[in-house]
Design an enzyme around this catalytic site. Structure first.
Site, mmCIF file in Angstrom:
data_model
loop_
_atom_site.group_PDB
_atom_site.id
_atom_site.type_symbol
_atom_site.label_atom_id
_atom_site.label_comp_id
_atom_site.label_asym_id
_atom_site.label_seq_id
_atom_site.Cartn_x
_atom_site.Cartn_y
_atom_site.Cartn_z
ATOM 1 N N THR A 195 0.872 -1.169 0.000
ATOM 2 C CA THR A 195 0.000 0.000 0.000
ATOM 3 C C THR A 195 0.905 1.213 0.000
ATOM 4 O OG1 THR A 195 -1.665 1.271 1.191
ATOM 5 C CG2 THR A 195 -0.204 -0.085 2.506
ATOM 6 N N ARG A 196 0.423 2.292 -0.582
ATOM 7 C CA ARG A 196 1.188 3.546 -0.498
ATOM 8 C C ARG A 196 0.651 4.390 0.661
ATOM 9 N NH1 ARG A 196 -2.570 4.744 -4.756
ATOM 10 N NH2 ARG A 196 -3.626 6.745 -4.407
ATOM 11 N N HIS A 200 -3.567 0.305 8.308
ATOM 12 C CA HIS A 200 -4.581 0.402 9.361
ATOM 13 C C HIS A 200 -5.275 -0.942 9.540
ATOM 14 C CE1 HIS A 200 -7.504 0.790 6.120
ATOM 15 N NE2 HIS A 200 -6.913 1.885 5.691
ATOM 16 N N HIS A 203 -6.379 -3.031 6.521
ATOM 17 C CA HIS A 203 -5.232 -3.670 5.862
ATOM 18 C C HIS A 203 -4.794 -4.904 6.652
ATOM 19 C CE1 HIS A 203 -4.174 0.631 4.364
ATOM 20 N NE2 HIS A 203 -4.810 -0.011 3.402
ATOM 21 N N ARG A 289 -9.409 -2.874 -2.588
ATOM 22 C CA ARG A 289 -10.354 -1.949 -3.201
ATOM 23 C C ARG A 289 -9.594 -0.809 -3.880
ATOM 24 N NH1 ARG A 289 -13.323 2.471 -0.536
ATOM 25 N NH2 ARG A 289 -11.864 2.097 1.164
#
Length: 386
Positions: A195-196, A200, A203, A289
């Protein structure tokens, strides 16, 4: 036994050593030179270390057109993002096909050499519409494309020197090294996650769901060039380290960085990211997503649907698709739209804007949304603390 062959069957290595490197270093000074932009520096490194296998250099026209048009290389192998080197028309006029071009980072750091096979004009508008599905210059990937030169230079590269002072040196593992690590750990089924954004609870939930079904996890955040308003890579890495220390089994997880730059190409980039992780030795890749999306240019699950357009055998890495995840008060647990029957009013979800507002005020988001160790790192970063 290797977990999975590299894309195209062979892990590429375009980094020279020994006499071969010394010979090319000596012949480099009189060569015409190009100073690479940050994304091109990342691409050069990824080509050289095999992360972009089977590419051996920047794309020539046959591969470029095939990738732009039908998301495959000219050989028929799946590939979704053009990897190109541009220059101005005036400069291209002075370059001869069959010659060598020195590639620099900044004024004085020689990175390598492009063995120029072909120079050609290209249609930026068409590339934008096919790759990014928009020509809107508010899209950061389109902006970067339109800022490129008018000509592309294709041909194999030779890497002579790595980029200077790269961030996170302890976590910069080339594909050959991650593959060795997986073999040493006895991991045959390895899932990658990127993820960039700061990690949280949603995730964490999807990562742990995936980890239930495989031998090991490669947390592989992207640390190349991103948008100016994205959270800094240094901060994101601190969040990952905190999560690994407190919430993941150390024997089944590994953290390394992906030096690639973001394109924000949504669905196409999801496939691109999967191919890269295949080259790092992963057998599975988490697609969440709006993977690699920006703004409202792509549908929420377009990055899932695009995998249906590829032959699973030729792609040869298994995507793991996850729905929107959240904490449900009624369930009393993390869940997703696939598993939770309750109304959205029971779900703890916060917008990025709301989270930033809380953090900027020094307030912790709800524990159902973010682990306190991560929130405290973000509070320090956003308040300018240390």
């Amino acid at each position: 036994m290797e977990t999975i062959p590299a894309h195209g069957g062979r892990l590429i290595n375009r980094e020279l050593a020994g006499v071969e490197r010394e010979t090319l270093l000596e012949s480099a000074p009189p060569m015409p030179r190009i100073t690479l932009r940050p994304r091109e520096v990342s691409d050069l490194e990824m080509i050289a270390n095999g992360a972009f296998s089977p590419l051996e250099g920047f794309m020539c026209e046959d591969d470029y057109v095939a990738v732009r048009g039908n998301m495959h290389l000219a050989s028929g192998l799946p590939w979704t993002i053009p990897v190109t080197l541009s220059t101005s028309e005036d400069y291209a006029d002075n370059l001869n096909e069959g010659s060598d071009v020195a590639l620099f980072a900044g004024e004085d750091h020689l990175l390598g050499v492009l063995h120029l096979r072909q120079k050609f004009r290209y249609d930026k508008q068409r590339e934008a519409e096919r790759v990014y599905l928009t020509a809107d210059t508010a899209h950061p990937g389109v902006t970067a494309l339109f800022e490129q030169g008018e000509w592309l230079l294709g041909g194999p590269i030779s890497l002579l020197n790595r980029p200077k002072d790269p961030p996170f040196p302890n976590y910069r593992l080339d594909p050959a090294l991650t593959r060795e690590a997986f073999k040493r750990k006895g991991w045959h089924r390895v899932v990658a996650f990127q993820t960039r954004n700061p990690i949280h609870r949603a995730h964490e939930y999807i990562i742990k769901c995936a980890l239930e079904t495989v031998d090991g996890l490669l947390l592989h955040p992207l640390v190349g060039e991103t948008k100016s308003d994205d959270i800094l890579a240094e901060v994101r890495m601190l969040c990952y380290e905190a999560m690994l220390e407190h919430y993941f089994p150390r024997t089944r997880t590994m953290l390394a960085v992906n030096p690639a730059a973001m394109r924000y190409a949504g669905p196409r980039e999801a496939v691109f990211h999967a191919i890269i992780r295949k080259n790092y030795g992963c057998t599975h890749f988490i697609v969440g997503r709006d993977h690699a999306g920006v703004g409202n240019y792509y549908g929420t699950y377009d990055a899932h649907y695009i995998f249906n357009e590829f032959d699973a055998e030729s792609l040869a890495i298994t995507p793991m698709f996850f729905d929107h995840s959240f904490y449900c008060r009624r369930c009393g647990a993390m869940a997703s739209n696939k598993t939770c029957p309750h109304d959205s009013s029971e779900h703890v979800t916060l917008s990025g804007t709301k989270v930033r507002e809380l953090l900027a005020k020094g307030e912790l988001p709800p524990s159902e949304f973010s682990r306190p160790e991560v929130a405290e790192i973000l509070i320090r970063a956003l308040s300018g603390g240390s």
